[in-house]
Design an enzyme around this catalytic site. Structure first.
Site, mmCIF file in Angstrom:
data_model
loop_
_atom_site.group_PDB
_atom_site.id
_atom_site.type_symbol
_atom_site.label_atom_id
_atom_site.label_comp_id
_atom_site.label_asym_id
_atom_site.label_seq_id
_atom_site.Cartn_x
_atom_site.Cartn_y
_atom_site.Cartn_z
ATOM 1 N N TYR A 118 67.417 52.496 38.758
ATOM 2 C CA TYR A 118 66.977 51.090 38.771
ATOM 3 C C TYR A 118 66.038 50.905 39.957
ATOM 4 O O TYR A 118 66.297 51.426 41.047
ATOM 5 C CB TYR A 118 68.169 50.138 38.924
ATOM 6 N N GLU A 206 60.361 44.625 38.020
ATOM 7 C CA GLU A 206 61.685 45.222 37.829
ATOM 8 C C GLU A 206 61.580 46.302 36.755
ATOM 9 O O GLU A 206 61.188 46.016 35.622
ATOM 10 C CB GLU A 206 62.705 44.164 37.415
#
Length: 397
Positions: A118, A206
């Site tokens: 992530y 993101e």
């Protein structure tokens, strides 16, 4: 301004970030054509069909599917396009899917295991610095990782005077447990990602997941990108990417007439000048036992036309049971606002069916109260904050 995955990836690729390649399709035939083209260009045999909506958790709602042949590409694209996709980040009604991204399969076998990470770049408001937030636990809800295993989330704060330094990019790659070619690839990836964030005037990048492929390439498999609205005047090509179908129609209409409006879930509409006063007014409504139905900043000029436009926007929400107008007369005189409220009320006729509380403070506040009180309209005037709160409570009960 939020972007679709394919748009975010276009921006990333323009800054040298490696991406999972894909082609947008608006119907099943286009999806098959896209799959054929991708096979030609990349050699991929399988394809991932991804719904393009402004919401996370698309896989959980059935918006991301793997197709192993062209027949499956056609069937899956046909079933996803036109569906109302419900995810943890949408309303109960979901969002209608107008297009899909047909993407290459990047989970191919090779010399090493694939790994998902992530990574996001955003502003740390507490310190006023940009930061890279990253974790070894990619592909999962980062909120769940933060709650259950916070030690697996790392942050790297960036000094605005120097930007991202090489040792910081290397530290990120090290903390993700990489070595060799994958380590070097991650250093390049992080540097290019941060450059994309800064130079595109983004408020968020993101990537979940960032993938280490079986042959040690590092790439963005997904991309959630938000561009700062205040910078769109100098990012014309990004402004053209705006998909109004994905945005709240009332907010779109408000923006077109120059009102700063955010739709909320409450029962008391707000009409205020100034963002700080608007936030305080929302607190006031909650303290009085109500819930704000919106944030609405009419700006420094609250004439009859602007007030009428604000009324019409607020009243589009069927949950509104009362409207609180809270204006500080600094730039604009209170008596002008009061006359604007009265004129707008008369112009709208029977369209206003809810109680209105008007609190005007500042230049000519007393004269404004007289105008409201002598108008003969069902408008409650107030001078003090507490008085306005009491009247909100009164009309709601």
């Amino acid at each position: 301004m939020n972007l679709h995955e394919y748009q975010g990836k276009e921006i990333l690729a323009s800054f040298g970030v490696r991406i999972q390649r894909g082609i947008v399709a608006r119907n099943a035939k286009e999806a098959v054509d896209a799959a054929k083209q991708l096979t030609q260009e990349t050699g991929t045999g399988w394809h991932v069909i991804k719904a393009q909506v402004h919401a996370g958790g698309r896989g959980k709602g059935g918006g991301v599917k793997l197709a192993k042949n062209l027949k499956e590409v056609e069937e899956l694209a046909g079933s996803i396009i036109g569906m109302n996709l419900i995810t943890p980040q949408t309303s109960a009604e979901g969002k209608k899917v107008h297009q899909v991204l047909v993407a290459e399969d990047v989970y191919y076998p090779g010399d090493s295991e694939t790994n998902e990470f992530y990574m996001s770049v955003l502003l740390n408001r507490a310190t006023g610095r940009n930061m890279v937030m990253y974790s070894t636990e990619g592909g999962m809800d980062i909120e769940e990782v933060a709650e259950k295993t916070p030690h697996l989330i790392f942050t790297e704060e960036i000094d605005p005077g120097t930007g991202l330094l090489p040792f910081q990019a290397r530290r990120i790659a090290f903390n993700l447990g990489l070595s060799g070619t994958a380590f070097k690839e991650m250093v390049k990836f992080v540097s290019a990602l941060y450059k994309a964030y800064e130079e595109s005037d983004a408020s968020l990048f993101e990537i979940n997941p960032v993938l280490k492929t079986s042959d040690d390439k590092i790439m963005a498999v997904d991309a959630k990108v938000s561009i700062d609205d205040n910078a769109l005047y100098r990012r014309k090509t990004y402004a053209e990417m705006r998909d109004l179908r994905e945005e709240n129609p009332i907010e779109v209409e408000a923006r077109e007439v120059g009102l700063n409006y955010v739709d909320l879930d409450g029962n008391v509409g707000c009409m205020v000048n100034g963002a700080g006063l608007a936030m305080a007014t929302m607190d006031l409504i909650k303290m009085a036992g109500g819930e704000p139905a919106n944030f609405l900043d009419v700006g420094g000029t609250a004439d009859a036309k602007r007030v009428e436009e604000a009324f019409r926007i607020i009243l589009k929400d069927p949950n509104v049971k009362a409207i609180l107008i809270n204006i500080f007369g600094g730039i604009v005189r209170c008596d002008r606002v009061a006359q604007g409220v009265v004129d707008a009320y008369k112009n709208m006729g029977d369209a206003i069916q809810v109680p209105i509380i008007v609190r005007l403070q500042g230049t000519n506040a007393e004269l404004a109260k007289e105008i409201i009180d002598n108008s003969g309209l069902a408008v409650h005037s107030a001078v003090q904050f507490q008085e306005a709160a009491d009247k909100v409570k009164e009309v709601l009960s």
